[in-house]
Design a protein around this motif. Sequence first.
Motif, PDB file in Angstrom:
ATOM      1  N   ARG A  19       0.910  -1.138  -0.033  1.00 52.17           N
ATOM      2  CA  ARG A  19      -0.043  -0.064  -0.059  1.00 52.17           C
ATOM      3  C   ARG A  19       0.794   1.144  -0.034  1.00 52.17           C
ATOM      4  NH1 ARG A  19      -4.197  -2.617   4.356  1.00 52.17           N
ATOM      5  NH2 ARG A  19      -5.598  -3.574   2.807  1.00 52.17           N
ATOM      6  N   LEU A  20       1.740   1.296   1.014  1.00 53.64           N
ATOM      7  CA  LEU A  20       2.918   2.405   0.692  1.00 53.64           C
ATOM      8  C   LEU A  20       3.641   2.464  -0.293  1.00 53.64           C
ATOM      9  CD1 LEU A  20       4.059   2.412   4.674  1.00 53.64           C
ATOM     10  CD2 LEU A  20       2.153   3.798   3.333  1.00 53.64           C
ATOM     11  N   VAL A  21       4.132   1.546  -0.950  1.00 52.85           N
ATOM     12  CA  VAL A  21       4.848   1.502  -2.231  1.00 52.85           C
ATOM     13  C   VAL A  21       3.963   2.136  -3.303  1.00 52.85           C
ATOM     14  CG1 VAL A  21       6.057   0.048  -4.137  1.00 52.85           C
ATOM     15  CG2 VAL A  21       6.552  -0.159  -1.452  1.00 52.85           C
ATOM     16  N   LEU A  22       2.654   1.458  -3.278  1.00 47.74           N
ATOM     17  CA  LEU A  22       1.856   1.994  -4.469  1.00 47.74           C
ATOM     18  C   LEU A  22       1.525   3.366  -4.307  1.00 47.74           C
ATOM     19  CD1 LEU A  22      -0.145  -1.102  -5.016  1.00 47.74           C
ATOM     20  CD2 LEU A  22       1.812  -0.500  -6.305  1.00 47.74           C
ATOM     21  N   SER A  23       1.231   3.872  -3.237  1.00 44.21           N
ATOM     22  CA  SER A  23       0.980   4.985  -2.999  1.00 44.21           C
ATOM     23  C   SER A  23       1.926   6.199  -3.236  1.00 44.21           C
ATOM     24  CB  SER A  23       0.640   5.299  -1.308  1.00 44.21           C
ATOM     25  OG  SER A  23       0.696   6.594  -1.021  1.00 44.21           O
ATOM     26  N   GLU A 100      12.892  -5.853  -0.926  1.00 48.65           N
ATOM     27  CA  GLU A 100      11.743  -6.028  -2.121  1.00 48.65           C
ATOM     28  C   GLU A 100      11.139  -4.847  -2.254  1.00 48.65           C
ATOM     29  OE1 GLU A 100       9.552 -10.207  -1.647  1.00 48.65           O
ATOM     30  OE2 GLU A 100       9.508  -9.342   0.186  1.00 48.65           O
ATOM     31  N   SER A 101      10.861  -3.932  -1.468  1.00 52.05           N
ATOM     32  CA  SER A 101      10.356  -2.709  -1.763  1.00 52.05           C
ATOM     33  C   SER A 101      11.053  -1.655  -2.498  1.00 52.05           C
ATOM     34  CB  SER A 101       9.621  -1.885  -0.458  1.00 52.05           C
ATOM     35  OG  SER A 101       8.455  -3.110   0.041  1.00 52.05           O
ATOM     36  N   LEU A 102      12.184  -1.489  -1.866  1.00 48.60           N
ATOM     37  CA  LEU A 102      13.285  -0.731  -2.611  1.00 48.60           C
ATOM     38  C   LEU A 102      13.385  -1.043  -4.349  1.00 48.60           C
ATOM     39  CD1 LEU A 102      16.025  -0.151  -0.205  1.00 48.60           C
ATOM     40  CD2 LEU A 102      14.414   1.372  -1.038  1.00 48.60           C
ATOM     41  N   LEU A 103      13.324  -2.430  -4.499  1.00 49.13           N
ATOM     42  CA  LEU A 103      13.435  -2.794  -5.827  1.00 49.13           C
ATOM     43  C   LEU A 103      12.238  -2.266  -6.690  1.00 49.13           C
ATOM     44  CD1 LEU A 103      14.521  -6.487  -5.336  1.00 49.13           C
ATOM     45  CD2 LEU A 103      15.780  -4.718  -6.514  1.00 49.13           C
ATOM     46  N   CYS A 104      11.061  -2.114  -6.437  1.00 50.42           N
ATOM     47  CA  CYS A 104       9.900  -1.543  -6.809  1.00 50.42           C
ATOM     48  C   CYS A 104      10.176  -0.201  -7.028  1.00 50.42           C
ATOM     49  CB  CYS A 104       8.619  -1.867  -5.951  1.00 50.42           C
ATOM     50  SG  CYS A 104       8.348  -3.385  -5.773  1.00 50.42           S
ATOM     51  N   LEU A 105      10.753   0.586  -6.243  1.00 47.44           N
ATOM     52  CA  LEU A 105      11.053   2.131  -6.134  1.00 47.44           C
ATOM     53  C   LEU A 105      12.179   2.613  -7.028  1.00 47.44           C
ATOM     54  CD1 LEU A 105       9.619   2.923  -2.525  1.00 47.44           C
ATOM     55  CD2 LEU A 105       8.106   3.136  -4.708  1.00 47.44           C
ATOM     56  N   ALA A 301       7.194  -8.631 -10.693  1.00 49.98           N
ATOM     57  CA  ALA A 301       6.997  -8.979 -12.110  1.00 49.98           C
ATOM     58  C   ALA A 301       5.902  -7.890 -12.347  1.00 49.98           C
ATOM     59  CB  ALA A 301       7.018 -10.174 -12.807  1.00 49.98           C
ATOM     60  N   LEU A 302       4.469  -8.357 -11.731  1.00 50.24           N
ATOM     61  CA  LEU A 302       3.380  -7.665 -12.063  1.00 50.24           C
ATOM     62  C   LEU A 302       3.215  -6.228 -11.933  1.00 50.24           C
ATOM     63  CD1 LEU A 302       1.211 -10.679 -10.406  1.00 50.24           C
ATOM     64  CD2 LEU A 302       1.563 -10.375 -12.650  1.00 50.24           C
ATOM     65  N   LEU A 303       4.092  -6.005 -11.053  1.00 49.91           N
ATOM     66  CA  LEU A 303       4.072  -4.395 -10.713  1.00 49.91           C
ATOM     67  C   LEU A 303       4.755  -3.605 -11.723  1.00 49.91           C
ATOM     68  CD1 LEU A 303       3.717  -1.978  -8.818  1.00 49.91           C
ATOM     69  CD2 LEU A 303       5.901  -2.388  -7.964  1.00 49.91           C
TER      70      LEU A 303
END
Length: 324
Positions: A19-23, A100-105, A301-303
């Motif tokens: 939730r925080l990453v997508l926000s 994991e979250s840093l890889l998205c951001l 991958a989905l993100l």
Amino acid sequence: MATQAHSLSYAGCNFLRQRLVLSTLSGRPVKIRKIRARDDNPGLRDFEASFIRLLDKITNGSRIEINQTGTTLYYQPGLLYGGSVEHDCNVLRSIGYYLESLLCLAPFMKHPLRIVLRGVTNDQVDPSVDVLKATALPLLKQFGIDGESFELKVVRRGMPPGGGGEVLFSCPVRKVLKPVQLTDPGKIKRIRGIAYSVRVSPQMANRIVDSARSILNKFIPDIYIYTDHMKGVNSGKSPGFGLSLVAETTNGTFLSAELASNPQGQGAAVLPEDLGRNCAKLLLEEIYRGGCVDSTNQSLALLLMTLGQQDVSKVLLGPLSPYT
């Protein structure tokens, strides 16, 4: 408080990181209520508070409000800034939880991110740094996130409960992601792994390797498991050992499995032979599930597909993990 009317509202402590990453990526504020409201120990846990502090460090102008009991969180994201950052992760969860979250951001920062994370590198709950290095980084490269400064390096290992590990992660900035077509996983061509041991006999790692090979040799000859025994300051504060295995296919897909010993003073002692055999079986299970992305990286991958162009990317997944 008038601005909170436009925020997205959620209840409960599940999926707090997503939730925080997508926000942060979308710029929409979120309000999360009833975080463990009925628990004996209500509110945010220390590792979640540490994660929120990490988000605050890599963004500029974020506004975070938490009520006194910690059961309600309001998060208004700022700009993803990046730059050089250091963060001490909470030892209740491993560095993988934060990574994991840093890889998205990381690809969407204003400046290339270079971050030093300290804490537990390998535990039994979150994906270890070794597995993320072997599977998540090649996945990001498929999406065109690559460069000389793209690396994930284990400087020191730290096992629970003491921690003391250190990891360096750096990532270049990419504004546009390449679409991917990952629909044919191919056949397994080689298996690589790392058997690590800290503050125990170096022979432990060799025993793990022998027992894992005893199972995997029946299927494929090209197996190489490195032994990594760190000494002195680099070995963290607690004893432990473990194994991470990665199978690579002919089409460049990576599937992984890992196991770590029980933390010092918790649960029964694990024999290195049993750990090696069980980890090999977990890898075979992961290969049986199939797909072009292993179960730890499905959500990543989905993100990344969502953030790329519409209706262009295709990925074949095995059975979805509960987390995905």
